[in-house]
Design an enzyme around this catalytic site. Structure first.
Site, PDB file in Angstrom:
ATOM      1  N   HIS A  40       0.841  -1.201   0.000  1.00  0.00           N
ATOM      2  CA  HIS A  40       0.000   0.000   0.000  1.00  0.00           C
ATOM      3  C   HIS A  40       0.878   1.254   0.000  1.00  0.00           C
ATOM      4  CE1 HIS A  40      -2.678   3.000   2.164  1.00  0.00           C
ATOM      5  NE2 HIS A  40      -3.356   2.697   1.084  1.00  0.00           N
ATOM      6  N   HIS A  64      -8.189   7.857  -3.537  1.00  0.00           N
ATOM      7  CA  HIS A  64      -8.643   6.475  -3.729  1.00  0.00           C
ATOM      8  C   HIS A  64      -9.849   6.352  -4.656  1.00  0.00           C
ATOM      9  CE1 HIS A  64      -6.370   6.226   0.080  1.00  0.00           C
ATOM     10  NE2 HIS A  64      -6.019   5.052  -0.368  1.00  0.00           N
ATOM     11  N   ARG A 141      -4.474  23.250  11.506  1.00  0.00           N
ATOM     12  CA  ARG A 141      -4.709  22.818  10.117  1.00  0.00           C
ATOM     13  C   ARG A 141      -4.429  21.324  10.036  1.00  0.00           C
ATOM     14  NH1 ARG A 141      -6.538  21.249   6.028  1.00  0.00           N
ATOM     15  NH2 ARG A 141      -5.991  21.773   3.901  1.00  0.00           N
ATOM     16  N   TYR A 329       0.246  22.813  -2.850  1.00  0.00           N
ATOM     17  CA  TYR A 329       0.907  24.039  -2.374  1.00  0.00           C
ATOM     18  C   TYR A 329       1.879  24.593  -3.399  1.00  0.00           C
ATOM     19  CZ  TYR A 329      -1.323  22.612   1.926  1.00  0.00           C
ATOM     20  OH  TYR A 329      -2.256  22.240   2.862  1.00  0.00           O
TER      21      TYR A 329
HETATM   22  N1  MTE Z   1       1.305  17.379   9.437  1.00  0.00           N
HETATM   23  C1  MTE Z   1       0.481  16.325   9.433  1.00  0.00           C
HETATM   24  N2  MTE Z   1       0.962  15.141   9.862  1.00  0.00           N
HETATM   25  N3  MTE Z   1      -0.803  16.411   9.011  1.00  0.00           N
HETATM   26  C2  MTE Z   1      -1.314  17.606   8.550  1.00  0.00           C
HETATM   27  O1  MTE Z   1      -2.491  17.666   8.175  1.00  0.00           O
HETATM   28  N4  MTE Z   1      -0.849  19.971   8.032  1.00  0.00           N
HETATM   29  C3  MTE Z   1       0.218  20.876   7.572  1.00  0.00           C
HETATM   30  C4  MTE Z   1       1.320  20.954   8.626  1.00  0.00           C
HETATM   31  N5  MTE Z   1       1.715  19.645   9.052  1.00  0.00           N
HETATM   32  C5  MTE Z   1      -0.456  18.746   8.515  1.00  0.00           C
HETATM   33  C6  MTE Z   1       0.863  18.586   9.017  1.00  0.00           C
HETATM   34  C7  MTE Z   1      -0.244  22.211   7.283  1.00  0.00           C
HETATM   35  S1  MTE Z   1      -0.892  22.484   5.741  1.00  0.00           S
HETATM   36  C8  MTE Z   1      -0.094  23.249   8.166  1.00  0.00           C
HETATM   37  S2  MTE Z   1      -0.582  24.808   7.754  1.00  0.00           S
HETATM   38  C9  MTE Z   1       0.507  23.026   9.490  1.00  0.00           C
HETATM   39  O2  MTE Z   1       0.812  21.653   9.742  1.00  0.00           O
HETATM   40  C10 MTE Z   1      -0.418  23.503  10.593  1.00  0.00           C
HETATM   41  O3  MTE Z   1       0.174  23.322  11.846  1.00  0.00           O
HETATM   42  P1  MTE Z   1      -0.681  23.568  13.162  1.00  0.00           P
HETATM   43  O4  MTE Z   1      -1.965  22.812  13.037  1.00  0.00           O
HETATM   44  O5  MTE Z   1       0.170  23.140  14.291  1.00  0.00           O
HETATM   45  O6  MTE Z   1      -0.965  25.053  13.200  1.00  0.00           O
HETATM   46 MO    MO Z   2      -1.308  24.743   5.525  1.00  0.00          MO
END
Ligand code: MTE
Ligand code: MO
Length: 530
Positions: A40, A64, A141, A329
């Site tokens: 996977h 998926h 986020r 992004y």
């Molecule tokens: N890391 C994981 N494992 N999962 C996630 O969804 N989101 C990313 C990043 N790291 C994310 C992640 C995004 S897009 C952002 S903007 C930041 O974590 C947000 O960090 P915070 O929630 O601590 O503010």
């Molecule tokens: Mo983000």
């Protein structure tokens, strides 16, 4: 195949993540995924769904929803869900696990954009009230659910580091904390979607993504160990990499829920880069929403690279293959809506940004007759009458990526016709024998600014550029009844960093269909009924 057996859901539940033969339900079909797990692409995360329905997870990982994925899954079909457990051909809703049911409690003041997964912004007053955003008000986020690691087991939490030649080394969190020097770095995290709503509202063009206003940014003090220390310990040759001759070009981070992203090796090994594997936030353990028990902190870069619930680091000659690295992004031109994703680089260092986060109108200052002496052609003195002035006070933040500091914040009270400078708070200065709260080699934190001034009555005339539903605009105008008499002006802010980068005037000029990097001048409409 109607001859295949039918299983009660209670039977499927016995084939959970810990069983020798994990099963999942998709629709009304039952699959034994034992042989799929090693192949996977998302790794072990598929086990999250074991013993229950995979549907809610595939609603999150929409990748998926493709025929080739269904084709793979169909190889593992072993039977059907028993009719007794089906409602309209599907397992009853209350039989389907909610992937978010173990998500943590959240502070009610956070402004929720989506509940599942949790996406919430810091309320605007809190953005400039304190230099360090309190943990419970730090924006969140999450692309998926919040992985659960028990407090008591966090020291045994494992991080795997994999070198380009496949060599692996494992560290428990306890080992990271005891074998490496700890470092503190004060740094902003800003989502690439911060102020996306301003971009779509100001330009009049829709964008994809969460409609953040100014609160997808926060600042904290992070403590952890240096990524470069751990890489060196795992056997990575730092000096070869410094000389630019290493085949390793990227550091890929993977989180427990299969979120992944990467940064260039140059940032990872930069002695001034301050990239951390962090276990503490504002002197407390990382909260669950922010990556407990371990996350990457990549100061000065878009927050999407600061991977939470970090459990695997891979050194590679290529970027992370995740959609968050290869797709989402990135920015394109305002005319480009069908794009070749590979044609643009992933966002790493952030551009300069600023926002107004509080705005208050004060008293009207009376009109005064001041002998405002002007010389005219005839060399005659003329006296002008100053119009009444509306007091105004504002505060906000300014930030730039790459460790570039903010050197100036400009404010306009008349829609950009004339400008004046805001005062930058000396947050990163030692006070009363106390050390500076800012740690690290770059300007990784935001600059808070304040402004006090007054707007002459005759400035209130235009009516453009406002956003009635923006919280800052709404608060500023809450005392003004919506009468026909209203006259408005637009106050705005822009910042400049130490490379003399500054913000674009309009969102229309930098509009991109994903709504990333909305950094145009922040405009707030202010009205009076005088
Ligand atoms: N890391 C994981 N494992 N999962 C996630 O969804 N989101 C990313 C990043 N790291 C994310 C992640 C995004 S897009 C952002 S903007 C930041 O974590 C947000 O960090 P915070 O929630 O601590 O503010
Ligand atoms: Mo983000």
């Amino acid at each position: 195949d109607p001859d295949l057996p039918r299983f009660r859901i209670a039977e499927v539940r016995k084939h959970g993540a810990d069983s020798d033969h994990p099963w999942v339900i998709y629709g009304d079909k039952v699959y034994d995924i034992t042989d799929w797990i090693p192949a996977h692409p998302g790794g072990q995360v598929i086990l999250r769904a074991a013993g229950g329905s995979i549907d809610p997870y595939w609603n999150i990982f929409t990748i998926h929803k493709n025929q080739y994925v269904y084709d793979i899954l169909s190889q593992y079909l072993i039977g059907y869900v028993d009719q007794a457990d089906l409602v309209n051909g599907k397992p009853a809703q209350d039989q389907i696990e909610d992937p978010f049911e173990n998500d943590p409690e959240r502070h009610p003041s956070l402004i929720t954009r989506t509940a599942k997964p949790r996406n919430a912004e810091t309320p605007s007053e809190a953005l400039s009230a304190q230099f360090l955003t309190p943990n419970e008000l730090f924006y969140v986020r999450n692309h998926m659910w919040v992985p659960t690691i028990e407090d008591s087991k966090s020291d045994d939490y494992r991080l795997t580091v994999e070198l380009l030649d496949g060599t692996m080394k494992e560290y428990t969190l306890r080992e990271l904390k005891t074998r490496f020097p700890s470092r503190k770095v004060t740094a902003v995290l800003q989502c690439s979607g911060n102020r996306r709503k301003h971009m779509s509202d100001d330009s009049g063009r829709q964008t994809n993504g969460l409609p953040w206003t100014s609160g997808a940014i926060s600042n904290a003090s992070w403590e952890g160990v240096l990524l470069s220390d751990v890489l060196a310990d795992a056997g990575f040759d730092l000096s070869e990499a410094m000389s630019g001759s290493s085949e390793t070009q990227h550091v890929q981070f993977m989180g427990l829920e299969a979120y992944g992203a990467s940064i260039p090796i140059k940032k990872a090994i930069d002695p001034q880069g301050d990239v951390l594997l962090a276990y503490s936030m504002n002197d407390k353990p990382l909260p669950r929403d922010h990556g407990f028990p371990l996350r990457a902190i990549v100061p000065g870069h878009v927050a999407a690279r600061s991977v939470k619930w970090l459990n695997h680091i891979t050194l590679s000659d290529e970027e992370s293959t995740s959609q968050w690295q290869r797709k989402d992004y990135k920015c394109f031109g305002p005319n480009q809506t069908k794009v070749d994703w590979d044609a643009a680089p992933a966002i790493q260092e952030l551009p300069v940004q600023s926002a107004i986060t509080t705005l208050k109108l004060g008293k009207w200052l009376d009109s005064k007759i001041e002998p405002n002496v002007l010389k005219n052609d005839q060399d005659q003195a003329v006296t002008s009458q100053n119009p009444p002035q509306q007091e105004i006070s504002m505060s906000g933040y300014a930030f730039s990526g790459g460790g570039r500091s903010i050197i100036r914040v400009d404010v306009s009270l008349d829609g950009g016709g004339s400008w004046t400078q805001a005062y930058l708070l000396p947050d990163c200065v030692s006070k009363n024998g106390m050390p500076s709260p800012c740690q690290g080699h770059g300007a990784w934190s935001w600059k808070r600014w304040v402004f006090e001034g007054s707007v002459p009555l005759d400035t209130f005339k235009e009516k453009h550029g406002g956003r009635p539903d923006d919280p800052v605009t709404a608060a500023a105008n809450s005392k003004t009844p919506d009468s026909g008499q209203k006259r408005c002006t637009t106050v705005l802010v822009k910042a400049t960093d130490d490379a003399y980068n500054t913000q674009p005037e309009s969102h229309a000029a930098t509009w991109n269909f994903r709504g990333n990097l909305a950094t145009a001048w922040h405009r707030v409409q202010v009205c009076t009924d005088c």
